[in-house]
Design a protein around this motif. Sequence first.
Motif, short mmCIF file in Angstrom:
data_model
loop_
_atom_site.label_atom_id
_atom_site.label_comp_id
_atom_site.label_asym_id
_atom_site.label_seq_id
_atom_site.Cartn_x
_atom_site.Cartn_y
_atom_site.Cartn_z
N UNK A 95 48.85 34.85 50.88
CA UNK A 95 48.78 35.22 49.47
C UNK A 95 47.34 35.54 49.11
N UNK A 96 47.17 36.59 48.36
CA UNK A 96 45.84 37.01 47.92
C UNK A 96 45.91 37.45 46.46
N UNK A 97 44.76 37.38 45.78
CA UNK A 97 44.71 37.75 44.37
C UNK A 97 43.46 38.60 44.16
N UNK A 98 43.61 39.59 43.31
CA UNK A 98 42.50 40.50 43.03
C UNK A 98 41.39 39.80 42.26
N UNK A 99 40.24 40.45 42.19
CA UNK A 99 39.07 39.84 41.57
C UNK A 99 39.28 39.55 40.09
N UNK A 100 40.01 40.41 39.39
CA UNK A 100 40.21 40.18 37.95
C UNK A 100 41.57 39.53 37.67
N UNK A 101 42.21 39.03 38.71
CA UNK A 101 43.40 38.20 38.56
C UNK A 101 44.60 38.97 38.01
N UNK A 102 44.61 40.30 38.17
CA UNK A 102 45.74 41.04 37.61
C UNK A 102 46.70 41.55 38.67
N UNK A 103 46.43 41.22 39.92
CA UNK A 103 47.30 41.68 40.99
C UNK A 103 47.34 40.64 42.10
N UNK A 104 48.55 40.36 42.56
CA UNK A 104 48.71 39.37 43.63
C UNK A 104 49.56 39.94 44.76
N UNK A 105 49.39 39.33 45.91
CA UNK A 105 50.20 39.67 47.07
C UNK A 105 50.76 38.38 47.63
N UNK A 106 52.03 38.42 48.03
CA UNK A 106 52.65 37.28 48.71
C UNK A 106 53.38 37.79 49.95
#
Length: 131
Positions: A52-63
């Motif tokens: 799981x990863x999250x973008x720098x501005x917290x508006x996009x995630x990956x699972x």
Amino acid sequence: QVQLVESGGGVVQPGGSLRLSCTASGRPPSFLNRYSIGWVREAPGEEREGVSCVSSNDDSTYYLESVKGRFNISRYNTKNTVQLQMTNLNDEDTGTYYCASTSGDPSSPQFMCVHDKVEYWGQGTLVTVSS
């Protein structure tokens, strides 16, 4: 160099929960604002995979498909911290979980989780799911 420090691994029974935390040590508040951040795991005999990863501005995630609905990633930029709440764990979740971060394409969590473009690594924390 960014030092990422993980905590929260351990042994848990199937169906149990754990929460992993990662902090960018020794950095001023909001230092990680320019970085995407997340978790990559390595299981024995398996290839490393982005969980799981999250973008720098917290508006996009990956699972990773196998953890969708069970894991939740949260970042707290003012604290330079990211957490991974893991629920309903199963034995396939066993492995060493590494906190990872990159300033390359910080708006895209897939850049790191899918394409393995990691700039900084934590030391890893072991998660063992076993009855």
